[in-house]
Motif scaffolding. Structure first.
Motif, PDB file in Angstrom:
ATOM      1  N   LEU A 384       0.836  -1.226   0.000  1.00 26.40           N
ATOM      2  CA  LEU A 384       0.000   0.000   0.000  1.00 26.40           C
ATOM      3  C   LEU A 384       0.859   1.259   0.000  1.00 26.40           C
ATOM      4  N   LEU A 385       1.992   1.208  -0.672  1.00 29.29           N
ATOM      5  CA  LEU A 385       2.972   2.292  -0.538  1.00 29.29           C
ATOM      6  C   LEU A 385       2.583   3.551  -1.307  1.00 29.29           C
ATOM      7  N   GLY A 386       1.960   3.410  -2.469  1.00 29.09           N
ATOM      8  CA  GLY A 386       1.595   4.598  -3.231  1.00 29.09           C
ATOM      9  C   GLY A 386       0.556   5.438  -2.515  1.00 29.09           C
ATOM     10  N   SER A 387      -0.469   4.793  -1.963  1.00 31.12           N
ATOM     11  CA  SER A 387      -1.491   5.539  -1.222  1.00 31.12           C
ATOM     12  C   SER A 387      -0.932   6.063   0.090  1.00 31.12           C
ATOM     13  N   GLU A 388      -0.029   5.311   0.694  1.00 35.82           N
ATOM     14  CA  GLU A 388       0.622   5.811   1.916  1.00 35.82           C
ATOM     15  C   GLU A 388       1.414   7.080   1.606  1.00 35.82           C
ATOM     16  N   TYR A 389       2.071   7.070   0.439  1.00 37.51           N
ATOM     17  CA  TYR A 389       2.848   8.251   0.061  1.00 37.51           C
ATOM     18  C   TYR A 389       1.927   9.445  -0.154  1.00 37.51           C
ATOM     19  N   TYR A 390       0.816   9.221  -0.871  1.00 34.63           N
ATOM     20  CA  TYR A 390      -0.089  10.346  -1.095  1.00 34.63           C
ATOM     21  C   TYR A 390      -0.646  10.864   0.233  1.00 34.63           C
TER      22      TYR A 390
END
Length: 534
Positions: A384-390
């Protein structure tokens, strides 16, 4: 009698107020107009998108690999076709994310030729250090707390520290009254909250290594142990090439005394003196140490794709609804392509169609009142890294983000629903907002008539799907979030997850349900309420 009439009137007022607060909110399009907009979401368009995104030449869209880049380029092309504004980096549609997996190939600290126990006597995290082969250390320079601040500095009398190895205490010094010298109060400063400042200034001054005496070693070491043993891909703020900190090793107080030997008393005396006077006299401690910090590092660059439809109501357009889906998958294994048609080409295509419906509404002069960010994230399969980044680097303030609708796997049929494909699992809709749940129920009844299955929304769901898709990074921030999901099947994360097995008629109806939920949230007079404790 008068008291009873008053209480009766007050009760009616309360009921009326609550009914008004939670009553369905009217929107500016008629049901017929809303249906017409939803009808622009078609099997044909969904199929066209998905056949491209899940084709063999996309190579399974693994984050950081050529296929993911091709998928990102396709999404970018669709944003351009729809005429959406560029809100990403470099005047484009992307939010770039650095992912890194770091492990110790070898970590060793020797004292007088004998290896010490990593994670017991000392600890060092790969992510805090540069790769370095064996370094022999003949002396440490005790430098107080390693702070360089306007209010207090340990570097004033330090001299040239090029290539030196420092020994410092964790935290920051107090004065004679018990106040911290940096803040002048009982509150600690940022020098205590993070060691990064200390490591940055040490590097700037030329130091090679910082050994930190940590009185809370036992409490802090589990985080380093977890990172050392984990080995998963994680977000990274800087690349290895851009690292600007000195290497660091944390020591137990017992080991630090053992390393200092007879000079331990002199170091303690210097510490007490600096706390009394605010001035440090550095102490050079002869040692016989050998430190090896050899790393194994894998770095990937991923992109979130941003499609922004600005709201039309001047009073509401600063509020933003997010509609999300991850577009990455797990790539290739040998010659086998893991196409990820359902996971999550189906969600990616659905969100594309919902975005187009919002654009068409605007072209018709019926644009949504609030703004909508259509967000396609990468790195989901890495954790879930992309949404965590956003969520940690939002384009729009999270305080203005009203909700997230997340679409992840909506094109297949699980075993439970084999006899009736027109269903969808709804997860998270009531976790933070009962209104979000009520909206979903109402628009489905009015427009799409799917079976809404809440099996996986149960608090005790052993699958824990609520925590396993991108909506969770919004929910964790207190933003009402709902996740639409068709359940798993025999081809989940297998090479058999291909387009020929997609049920496009079902997918069309689910995408329209997503549209109706989004349309209601983006257009009602009042922002959705958060009425459930996190």
């Amino acid at each position: 009698m008068t008291r009873l009439l008053f209480l009766s009137g007050f009760f009616c007022l309360v009921v009326t107020t609550l009914s008004a607060q939670y009553a369905p909110q009217a929107i500016h399009t008629t049901p017929e107009e809303t249906k017409a907009l939803a009808a622009t979401i078609t099997v044909e368009d969904l199929s066209r998108h998905l056949h491209i995104l899940a084709a063999d030449d996309m190579e399974g869209r693994e984050t950081g690999q050529p296929g993911q880049k091709k998928a990102a380029a396709y999404l970018k092309g669709e944003m351009e076709r729809l005429g959406l504004p560029t809100i990403g980096e470099d005047n484009g549609y992307f939010q770039t994310i650095l992912f890194s997996r770091q492990k110790w190939a070898e970590i060793d600290l020797k004292l007088n030729g004998e290896s010490l126990r990593h994670l017991w006597e000392y600890a060092s995290a790969p992510s805090q250090n540069n790769h370095r082969e064996k370094v022999n250390i003949s002396e440490l320079t005790f430098l107080g707390y390693g702070i360089d601040d306007v209010a207090y500095s340990d570097y004033t009398t330090a001299g040239d520290l090029t290539g030196k190895h420092l020994l410092i205490f964790a935290g920051e010094p107090r004065d004679k009254s018990g106040n911290f010298r940096i803040s002048g109060s009982k509150e600690t400063s940022s020098w205590t909250e993070s060691d990064e400042q200390k490591l940055l200034i040490a590097k700037e001054k030329g130091a090679a290594t910082v050994f930190i005496i940590d009185p809370d070693f036992k409490a802090n070491v589990p985080d380093i142990r977890k990172e050392t043993l984990d080995g998963r891909m994680k977000m990274a703020e800087t690349s290895e090439a851009g690292r600007q900190t000195a290497n660091v090793v944390y020591l137990t107080p017992q080991l630090s005394k053992k390393i200092m030997g007879k000079l331990a008393k002199k170091v303690i005396k210097a510490r007490k003196k600096l706390e009394k006077s605010g001035k440090l006299k550095p102490v050079v401690v002869p040692v016989n140490l050998a430190l090896t910090q050899e790393k194994s590092v894998k770095e990937l660059i991923g992109e979130n794709v941003l499609g922004f439809v600005e709201g039309t109501d001047p009073e509401l357009k600063d509020e933003v609804l997010v509609v999300s889906a991850h577009y990455d998958h797990i790539g290739k294994r040998g010659d086998s392509v893991f196409n990820g048609a359902d996971d999550n080409g189906s969600g990616t295509s659905s969100v594309l169609e919902v975005a187009e419906a919002f654009v068409k509404a605007k072209e018709m002069g019926k644009g949504a009142r609030r703004s909508v960010l259509f967000l396609w994230v990468s790195g989901e399969e890495k954790g879930l890294l992309g949404s965590e980044y956003y969520a940690s680097h939002p384009i729009f303030p999270l305080a203005n983000t009203i909700a997230d609708i997340n679409v992840d796997m909506v094109g297949r049929i699980d075993e439970k629903h084999a006899d009736d494909p027109y269903y969808i699992y709804v997860i998270g809709s009531n976790r933070l907002s009962t209104e979000l749940h009520e909206i979903g129920e109402r628009v489905n009844k009015e427009y799409t008539q799917l079976e809404l299955d809440y099996t996986y929304n149960a608090e005790d769901d052993p699958n824990r799907y609520y925590y396993r898709s991108d909506h969770y990074n919004f929910a964790e921030k207190g933003i009402p979030s709902v996740f639409f999901f068709n359940g798993t099947h025999e081809d989940y994360h297998q090479a058999g997850d291909t387009v020929d097995k997609i049920h496009f008629e079902k997918m069309e109806r689910i995408a329209r349900l997503v549209f109706h939920n989004a349309w209601q949230l983006a257009n009602q007079d009042r922002r959705i309420v958060v009425d459930v404790k996190k």
